[in-house]
Design an enzyme around this catalytic site. Structure first.
Site, PDB file in Angstrom:
ATOM      1  N   LYS A 102     -12.978   1.284   7.908  1.00 45.63           N
ATOM      2  CA  LYS A 102     -13.100   2.067   6.683  1.00 45.63           C
ATOM      3  C   LYS A 102     -13.944   3.299   6.970  1.00 45.63           C
ATOM      4  O   LYS A 102     -14.763   3.301   7.892  1.00 45.63           O
ATOM      5  CB  LYS A 102     -13.768   1.254   5.560  1.00 45.63           C
ATOM      6  CG  LYS A 102     -13.298   1.644   4.172  1.00 45.63           C
ATOM      7  CD  LYS A 102     -11.869   1.168   3.913  1.00 45.63           C
ATOM      8  CE  LYS A 102     -11.397   1.504   2.516  1.00 45.63           C
ATOM      9  NZ  LYS A 102     -10.049   0.978   2.250  1.00 45.63           N
ATOM     10  N   THR A 186       0.492   0.447  -2.699  1.00 41.52           N
ATOM     11  CA  THR A 186      -0.615  -0.323  -3.275  1.00 41.52           C
ATOM     12  C   THR A 186      -0.288  -0.765  -4.696  1.00 41.52           C
ATOM     13  O   THR A 186      -0.432  -1.941  -5.052  1.00 41.52           O
ATOM     14  CB  THR A 186      -1.904   0.510  -3.261  1.00 41.52           C
ATOM     15  OG1 THR A 186      -2.190   0.911  -1.923  1.00 41.52           O
ATOM     16  CG2 THR A 186      -3.071  -0.292  -3.811  1.00 41.52           C
TER      17      THR A 186
END
Length: 325
Positions: A102, A186
């Site tokens: 991330k 998503t």
């Protein structure tokens, strides 16, 4: 809130429930490596500004790390490491050959001009060019980053390594080698979960009410797909607040209006002509407490806490945001 501390508590809970051995737990109990940088950009007015930037490669046991880069004023190292841990677990759970990573820049992206945003994206890659790569760590879009920003990042990386390297970034524009369906993936994932619930419960979709906190990429696409499938999306919100209409909202019209005027309004549009729809304005906290069948937290982590959990009355919660509660 220390998001990594909270994520590790959840990891401990998983260990207790599944009986994972001690060596596996220790491999997941701390990030392998995190790079912290101070990156600078030249503002349009000539001023030089600095921003904190992070990239965490939490665990690469299963393969190169993979995960998004977000631009947000509240991002910090703890958040980045927690999100990378969750990405590690998600990749392992679905069996893809990637570890978890991330990244983030601590910045309010709405305060930047388009040119400043491009400079920031390219500066981030210059700071992390030796830390990422197709066989090491593969960034992607996240909160307040998108395909255009990924395209700038890929271009900057290719300039640095002096060769074409489309595999260094996912979520880039199709013309640069991006994947069909990536932008809506998503939201579509959450939509498909709700469809499975519908099959299991034999729902009449038109009677199922939905509230979605967050009208970014994930929230918008989930709302759009749900409405198209016949569900009644009665509330959506963004960072400034939400709108509610008992009879349901026209998601595509709301989205188009927001692109034009940067405001979330209950409207119905026929081509370029939009009419206001009677609606109620509410806060994000009020949206979370609505009496709906399905609540979709699609904004940032920590939306549902011990302080407001009792107010949540939805029958089902489908999370799009990482660590929504």
């Amino acid at each position: 809130m220390d998001l990594l501390k909270d994520a590790l508590k959840r990891l401990n809970h998983i260990v207790e429930k599944t009986g994972i051995n001690e060596s596996t737990y220790q491999a997941l109990a701390q990030p392998q490596r995190t790079l912290s940088s101070n990156i600078s950009i030249r503002r349009d007015n000539g001023k030089l500004d600095y921003f904190k930037a992070y990239r965490c490669q939490y665990n690469d046991l299963l393969g190169p790390t993979k995960g998004g880069i977000r631009f947000h004023q509240e991002s910090d190292m703890s958040e980045v490491q927690a999100l990378a841990l969750w990405m590690t677990l998600k990749c392992a759970a679905v069996g893809v050959p990637f570890g978890g990573g991330k990244g983030a820049v601590t910045v309010d992206p709405k305060s930047l001009s388009p040119m400043e945003l491009e400079r920031l994206a390219r500066a981030y890659i210059r700071a992390n060019a030796d830390f990422i790569g197709p066989d090491q760590d593969i960034p992607a879009p996240d909160v307040y980053t998108n395909a255009r920003i990924m395209g700038w990042m890929m271009d900057e990386y290719e300039k640095i390594v002096r060769k074409k390297s489309p595999a260094v970034i996912t979520g880039k524009p199709l013309i640069f080698g991006g994947s069909e369906g990536r932008e809506s993936a998503t939201g579509r994932g959450a939509f498909l979960m709700i469809e499975r619930l519908s099959e299991k419960n034999n729902w009449n979709k038109a009677e199922q009410t939905v509230a979605i906190q967050g009208f970014g990429n994930g929230g918008y696409h989930c709302a759009r797909l749900l409405q198209q499938a016949g569900y009644k999306v009665v509330a959506v919100s963004d960072s400034k607040g939400g709108i509610y209409c008992e009879d349901g909202l026209d998601i595509e019209s709301i989205y188009q209006e927001k692109q034009r005027n940067k405001a979330l309004k209950a409207v119905y549009c026929d081509d370029s002509v939009c009419e206001s729809v009677e609606h109620k304005v509410l806060s994000n906290e009020e949206l979370l407490a609505l009496e709906v069948d399905i609540l979709v937290p699609a904004a940032l982590s920590g939306a549902i806490t011990r302080d407001n959990a009792k107010a949540v009355s939805a029958k089902y919660i489908i999370e799009i945001a990482n660590g929504a509660h």
